[in-house]
Design an enzyme around this catalytic site. Structure first.
Site, PDB file in Angstrom:
ATOM      1  N   CYS A  97      11.769   0.501 -35.320  1.00 43.90           N
ATOM      2  CA  CYS A  97      11.185  -0.612 -34.565  1.00 43.90           C
ATOM      3  C   CYS A  97      11.918  -0.753 -33.245  1.00 43.90           C
ATOM      4  O   CYS A  97      13.135  -0.609 -33.202  1.00 43.90           O
ATOM      5  CB  CYS A  97      11.319  -1.899 -35.382  1.00 43.90           C
ATOM      6  SG  CYS A  97      10.599  -3.349 -34.601  1.00 43.90           S
ATOM      7  N   HIS A 139       2.773  -2.955 -39.582  1.00 47.92           N
ATOM      8  CA  HIS A 139       4.110  -3.179 -39.019  1.00 47.92           C
ATOM      9  C   HIS A 139       4.043  -4.256 -37.929  1.00 47.92           C
ATOM     10  O   HIS A 139       4.859  -5.184 -37.913  1.00 47.92           O
ATOM     11  CB  HIS A 139       4.644  -1.854 -38.440  1.00 47.92           C
ATOM     12  CG  HIS A 139       5.962  -1.960 -37.748  1.00 47.92           C
ATOM     13  ND1 HIS A 139       7.128  -1.426 -38.263  1.00 47.92           N
ATOM     14  CD2 HIS A 139       6.322  -2.545 -36.575  1.00 47.92           C
ATOM     15  CE1 HIS A 139       8.128  -1.679 -37.442  1.00 47.92           C
ATOM     16  NE2 HIS A 139       7.659  -2.356 -36.399  1.00 47.92           N
ATOM     17  N   GLU A 140       3.066  -4.136 -37.035  1.00 49.90           N
ATOM     18  CA  GLU A 140       2.964  -5.097 -35.924  1.00 49.90           C
ATOM     19  C   GLU A 140       2.535  -6.473 -36.420  1.00 49.90           C
ATOM     20  O   GLU A 140       3.035  -7.494 -35.946  1.00 49.90           O
ATOM     21  CB  GLU A 140       1.991  -4.586 -34.852  1.00 49.90           C
ATOM     22  CG  GLU A 140       2.334  -3.228 -34.252  1.00 49.90           C
ATOM     23  CD  GLU A 140       3.754  -3.116 -33.703  1.00 49.90           C
ATOM     24  OE1 GLU A 140       4.388  -4.147 -33.457  1.00 49.90           O
ATOM     25  OE2 GLU A 140       4.225  -1.978 -33.532  1.00 49.90           O
ATOM     26  N   HIS A 143       5.274  -8.790 -37.523  1.00 52.28           N
ATOM     27  CA  HIS A 143       6.006  -9.528 -36.479  1.00 52.28           C
ATOM     28  C   HIS A 143       5.411 -10.920 -36.247  1.00 52.28           C
ATOM     29  O   HIS A 143       6.122 -11.849 -35.866  1.00 52.28           O
ATOM     30  CB  HIS A 143       5.959  -8.750 -35.151  1.00 52.28           C
ATOM     31  CG  HIS A 143       6.904  -7.584 -35.086  1.00 52.28           C
ATOM     32  ND1 HIS A 143       8.273  -7.736 -35.148  1.00 52.28           N
ATOM     33  CD2 HIS A 143       6.676  -6.255 -34.947  1.00 52.28           C
ATOM     34  CE1 HIS A 143       8.853  -6.534 -35.038  1.00 52.28           C
ATOM     35  NE2 HIS A 143       7.897  -5.622 -34.927  1.00 52.28           N
TER      36      HIS A 143
END
Lengths: 173, 173
Positions: A97, A139-140, A143
């Site tokens: 990341c 993954h994004e 966030h």
């Protein structure tokens, strides 16, 4: 346009939950342009989420077209207020990341997802993502909920062979 | 001046060793870096990067109580390594088969000949004592791709073993 500063853990701002975008105005378009420039300047360059640049809004950008090893992808996609509606399959993959330099680890992600999200104009769209692109999207999206891949680490050594210790049967008498 | 040391400890495995050792290290003002602990054949073994500013003799003395208590074998050496020098593996190799001598030597010789840099290796003897199987997992970096390297590895194993070679598709989000 500008390259924004990417927050790096242990910056506590990465652990906050982002809020939904309400106004699809020119300020949003300008921010998306900055976010895209920041993404392309980064070491991964394939995805970024607004909280990584200290913007607490539910905005994610993905673009896998620049990968050295091409994978099926939707090109440049802006995902605003995304909601995953279906998950299918599970696979272990190695992730890193931009907000966690010098560390990579194994993470389990769904292999195929369907999600709805607004585009930059505020129009709701539906997407089917699979494989590498599905991993990048998940993954994004994490966030947006203050989650890093560090929150989902699984063993580097136990993903292929799982060993159980069985009790040896007592010797026959 | 602070200096990095590699501290190696080996002994019979018992619960509480890591806690006792790291407490002593903390109490004498040292700092821990990267570490790997593994249980091998019922033995405790750990390698710890320890940063310490004093005389290494004092570090050894600080650990003498816990060394005695757990009957550990200690090795302490000054190292030139530093943190943040991770190399990222691009290939993951799994080898398994009926246990016999020579599997590791044959496979790793072929890896070395082809410029494969081993970054992580774990091997295990599983199965039963009458029919043991050998399992080896290796991660490393090689400029050759799977299609080129895999046949060479298979050719190098004198007797039948199962060899799988996969790319690690790192995703930096």
């Amino acid at each position: 346009m500008a390259v924004l500063e990417i927050l790096r853990y242990p910056d506590a701002r990465l652990k906050r939950e982002a809020v939904a975008v309400e106004h699809f105005d020119s300020a949003l378009q300008a921010f998306i342009a900055d976010l895209e420039e920041t993404m392309r300047a980064g070491p991964g360059g394939i995805g970024i989420a607004a909280p990584q640049v200290d913007c607490l809004q539910r905005i994610v950008l993905i673009d896998l077209r620049g990968l050295r090893k091409p994978v099926p992808n939707h090109g440049r996609v802006v995902l605003i207020n995304p909601e995953i509606t279906t998950w299918e399959g599970m696979a272990v993959g190695r992730e890193g990341c931009m907000s966690v330099p010098d560390y990579t680890g194994n993470v389990i992600r769904a292999e195929r997802i369907t999600l709805t999200a607004c585009d930059a104009e505020g129009v709701t769209q539906q997407y089917d993502f699979s494989g590498y692109e599905a991993r990048a999207v998940q993954h994004e999206l994490d966030h947006l909920d203050g989650l890093l891949f560090l929150d989902r680490l699984v063993s580097r050594h136990r993903d292929l062979f799982r060993r159980k210790v069985y009790q040896e049967p007592p010797p026959a008498k | 001046m602070k200096q990095w040391y590699m501290l190696t400890l080996v002994g019979e495995d018992r619960a509480g060793i890591v806690a006792a050792v790291t407490r002593e290290l903390f109490n004498c003002g040292s700092n821990l870096g990267e570490a790997a602990m593994v249980r091998l054949g019922g033995n405790f073994s750990v390698m710890l990067m320890v940063e310490y500013g004093g005389d290494p003799e004092l570090l050894q003395q600080a650990l003498s109580g816990v060394i005695e208590r757990f009957s550990l074998n200690l090795h302490l050496m000054q190292i030139s390594g530093e943190l943040h020098h991770h190399l990222e593996p691009n290939l993951q190799l799994t080898v398994y088969g009926a246990d016999r001598t020579g599997i590791v030597a044959e496979v790793t010789a072929a890896l070395a000949e082809n410029g494969f840099h081993i970054l992580d290796m774990r091997t295990d003897v599983a199965g039963s004592s009458s029919e043991p199987i050998y399992v080896m997992q290796i991660e490393g970096f090689c400029s050759l791709g799977v299609a080129e390297l895999l046949p060479r590895l298979k050719a190098a194993a004198a007797q039948q073993v199962e060899i799988a070679l996969r790319e690690i598709d790192l995703m930096i989000g």
